[in-house]
Scaffold this active site. Structure first.
Site, PDB file in Angstrom:
ATOM      1  CD  GLN B 257      -5.335  -2.278   5.280  1.00  0.00           C
ATOM      2  OE1 GLN B 257      -6.065  -1.859   4.397  1.00  0.00           O
ATOM      3  NE2 GLN B 257      -4.575  -1.476   6.002  1.00  0.00           N
ATOM      4  CG  HIS B 260      -0.280  -0.737   3.952  1.00  0.00           C
ATOM      5  ND1 HIS B 260       0.096   0.461   3.401  1.00  0.00           N
ATOM      6  CD2 HIS B 260      -1.615  -0.840   3.750  1.00  0.00           C
ATOM      7  CE1 HIS B 260      -0.973   1.059   2.870  1.00  0.00           C
ATOM      8  NE2 HIS B 260      -2.019   0.294   3.071  1.00  0.00           N
ATOM      9  CD  GLU B 325      -5.907   2.010   9.503  1.00  0.00           C
ATOM     10  OE1 GLU B 325      -5.363   0.878   9.500  1.00  0.00           O
ATOM     11  OE2 GLU B 325      -5.353   3.021   9.039  1.00  0.00           O
ATOM     12  CG  HIS B 326      -9.067   0.553   6.507  1.00  0.00           C
ATOM     13  ND1 HIS B 326      -7.755   0.291   6.809  1.00  0.00           N
ATOM     14  CD2 HIS B 326      -9.099   1.797   5.977  1.00  0.00           C
ATOM     15  CE1 HIS B 326      -7.011   1.338   6.459  1.00  0.00           C
ATOM     16  NE2 HIS B 326      -7.797   2.271   5.959  1.00  0.00           N
ATOM     17  CG  ASP B 359      -6.000   3.257   1.228  1.00  0.00           C
ATOM     18  OD1 ASP B 359      -6.398   3.580   2.362  1.00  0.00           O
ATOM     19  OD2 ASP B 359      -5.547   2.127   0.949  1.00  0.00           O
ATOM     20  CG  HIS B 418     -13.131  31.202  42.428  1.00  0.00           C
ATOM     21  ND1 HIS B 418     -11.820  31.154  42.840  1.00  0.00           N
ATOM     22  CD2 HIS B 418     -13.154  30.639  41.177  1.00  0.00           C
ATOM     23  CE1 HIS B 418     -11.081  30.561  41.881  1.00  0.00           C
ATOM     24  NE2 HIS B 418     -11.872  30.246  40.877  1.00  0.00           N
TER      25      HIS B 418
END
Lengths: 427, 427
Positions: B257, B260, B325-326, B359, B418
């Site tokens: 991770q 990145h 996220e993960h 991924d 209305h």
């Protein structure tokens, strides 16, 4: 209300002209919104009190509606209106329960287990316009789907009236629908309070609900830090009618939409010259009977139109390019025509399904994408108050089978650490 | 990589500190993004060419990837990689088909017919980062759900490399996944081109896909005129492990991770001191073997941490506040623990389900909410490429039954037009 005969070739120009109509310079508004939000982020509740005093001319003791105010509001409601709110609530609940998604899993490949876990958002803020009038329907349409989704904390915020009180109808509707707290903070400062919290109020995870241009721009500004439902523009209706349309109904429905505000828009598309002329007459006649005649002068004359097409096909082309918030199909066989609608917020079929039926009663949400955004967005729904998590399980043999392929893929993207994480399992 | 022993009382502070980490002043970037977008809106393709020349140092003849370039890209792909892309595509397709919603209707109340019509968005833009590297997995993860949804036009845009060419792997993946057109325009100018179109390119209705900070801010800027998926921040993983976790696997997954970029974050939460220490050693050892060691120096040392809790319950509290996220659950019985996860983008169960499996391979989308936004948003899915329209039908008797109630409700909100639209049917 102008009548215009059009062909397929005119559609593009109509759409462009309508886009122009909506575009204004927002730089100044955005600057003011940014100042308000950033100041509340830094100073907390002190800044909130200052903005309420500045914009609503009220010195508040507390930003919260008290238990006493809630009880008083519920007591002040007559039984007739209470029954109506309860029946509307039941209708809205019944429809929205059908939207609730379940978690699922699948085991299609040997040794694997994949799923989608669906869970409610925990804490949601609902903005409800207020001040002079009350909008209990807005309360129901936002709070009920959140409740059905299983949201734990549902906080309604709304501007205070001159005396420092929130309209009792708003309070009562919020309580009946299941709101857990009510704030007295309107405008961009209301959105900032929801999004970033104060010393006494924990920030929410998502904000829904309509408001003026300051509220709309504030929602866009805080989007990303919290979720938002949509950025709503002026309300609009498009009626597609053939020669079976009843002129007085069509006119009444155009007016119902146009009475919202000066920027509201009401459009009739028809292949019948006769209907076009009769509706035009009826609109002018009925406008005179309406309380909001002055608003209608603007919205009917400046924002609305009758388009006559040579056939229904051209009519559908125009409708789909408009992607209207509300679409009424006043056609001989509306069900048969439904599949020709590609983009619309809500579709009303036949002459006993006028648009206000959807605003208050039938059950589907009245918070709908405006200004062509139905091309990419949906009515507010239970799905807006839930979120999904993917779930992935592979056993050893399934991962072995995939090992070399995943590693090659990762290497191809230059991420050797990704490849190593897979390979490490089999060293 | 620091090891920190924490209790429940420390969680709030950890979350606050992580928020600080992400906040930078975006005023200057937003100003530049606004200029780029507004200039392309006004000047069209001429401005696009100018920005490509300015930012990518390339003079383009056309903003489109040609048929010849597409054929060359497909020819250049070796059979091994073609098979891998096709198998990944099949896995992604299989999972995403399970997300596809059907239209439905209900007739629960007499004389009424309510429904929800689900239709694809017509025209979608997919942003794919590029330039030096190729990200075929990003292409697959965005184009395939759009294709499954039934989107008619799927346009991929990606920055050109120095020679004016798009990476052949990106082109090949786009074509194999079902993209209908490929543009050579990256950055904020790529987003502007998708959102507003040019003389030769019709604007799209929604934009998805990741990019740098300019791309992210441009997406936020155009949001409202078009739909967007989300505003993604730096990538992150959280691993929750008990003493059955294998230190070398945990370390490899943290590194995967963290490689990145400098801002990527990898967090281990465990109730085992021994595991914490072993993982720390392993991380330092494995880092040395990695190609992206320099990036890891930043992301592992500055953005990552090991938190030791006294029990798993505190661990889950931290995980849910992080809303990662993960999330990897390296626990004795991960399936039994799944319901304790309240917020996460994707959840990986057990030690043969490392994050890179998601991924590239397993099927669920790898485009996931970052930076705590899993508290209110979901993985990219087929639902992002479709939209809903409500459908409402009442017959005459059903409307009669509701008439007085709807009218009262509308009057209560001060909208007599209305009420009149309903009453008009029964005069």
């Amino acid at each position: 209300m102008k009548i215009q005969q059009i062909t397929k070739n005119d559609i593009q120009q109509i759409i462009e002209a309508r886009k122009q109509r909506q575009s204004e310079d927002l730089t100044l508004i955005d600057k003011r919104v940014q100042n308000i939000v950033e100041r509340i982020k830094q100073m907390g509740e002190k800044a909130v009190y200052q903005y309420v005093e500045e914009f609503d001319q009220v010195k508040l003791d507390s930003i919260f509606v008290s238990e006493e105010e809630i009880n008083d509001a519920l007591d002040s409601l007559d039984q007739g209106m209470k029954d109506i709110l309860n029946e509307a609530k039941a209708n809205i609940e019944r429809y929205h329960k059908l939207q609730k998604e379940k978690s699922w899993y699948t085991q299609e490949q040997p040794g694997t287990w994949l799923g989608q876990q669906v869970t409610p958002i925990e804490r949601v803020g609902v903005y409800v316009p207020g001040g002079k009038a009350a909008y209990p329907s807005t309360v129901l349409m936002n709070v009920i789907p959140a409740k059905v989704a299983g949201v734990r904390d549902i906080i309604v915020t709304t501007p205070v009236g001159k005396g420092g009180a929130v309209h009792p109808m708003t309070i009562a509707a919020a309580k009946m629908a299941g709101a857990t707290q009510i704030l007295k903070v309107g405008g961009a400062h209301g959105i900032a309070t929801l999004a970033y919290g104060t010393e006494n109020f924990k920030s929410v995870h998502k904000i829904t609900g309509p408001g003026n241009i300051y509220v709309a721009r504030a929602k866009k500004y805080v989007f990303g830090d919290v979720g938002i439902d949509m950025i709503a523009g002026p309300s609009e209706v498009c009626i597609l009618a053939d020669d079976t349309g009843t002129p007085s109904y069509v006119a009444a429905d155009l007016i119902a939409q146009a009475e919202h505000d000066e920027l509201a828009s009401a459009i009739l598309v028809t292949d019948s010259h006769q209907l076009a002329n009769q509706v035009q007459d009826e609109v002018y006649r009925q406008m005179e009977e309406r309380k909001r005649k002055e608003i209608l002068q603007h919205s009917i004359l400046n924002q609305s139109a009758i388009y006559v097409t040579s056939d229904l096909e051209t009519g559908f082309d125009l409708v789909n390019d408009l992607a209207p918030e509300h679409l009424e199909l006043l056609l001989t066989n509306p069900f048969e025509q439904l599949s020709r609608v590609k983009h619309a917020g809500a579709i009303f079929l036949g002459e006993f399904s006028p648009e206000p039926l959807g605003d208050y009663w039938a059950g589907p949400n009245h918070t709908l994408p405006t200004n062509g955004t139905a091309k990419f967005s949906s009515p507010l729904g239970v799905y807006d108050f839930m979120k999904k998590s993917s779930v992935i399980y592979y056993d050893q043999s399934a991962l072995i089978e995939a090992e070399s392929k995943i590693s090659r893929f990762a290497d191809e993207e230059g991420l050797d650490g990704h490849a190593a994480s897979i390979r490490k399992r089999f060293e």
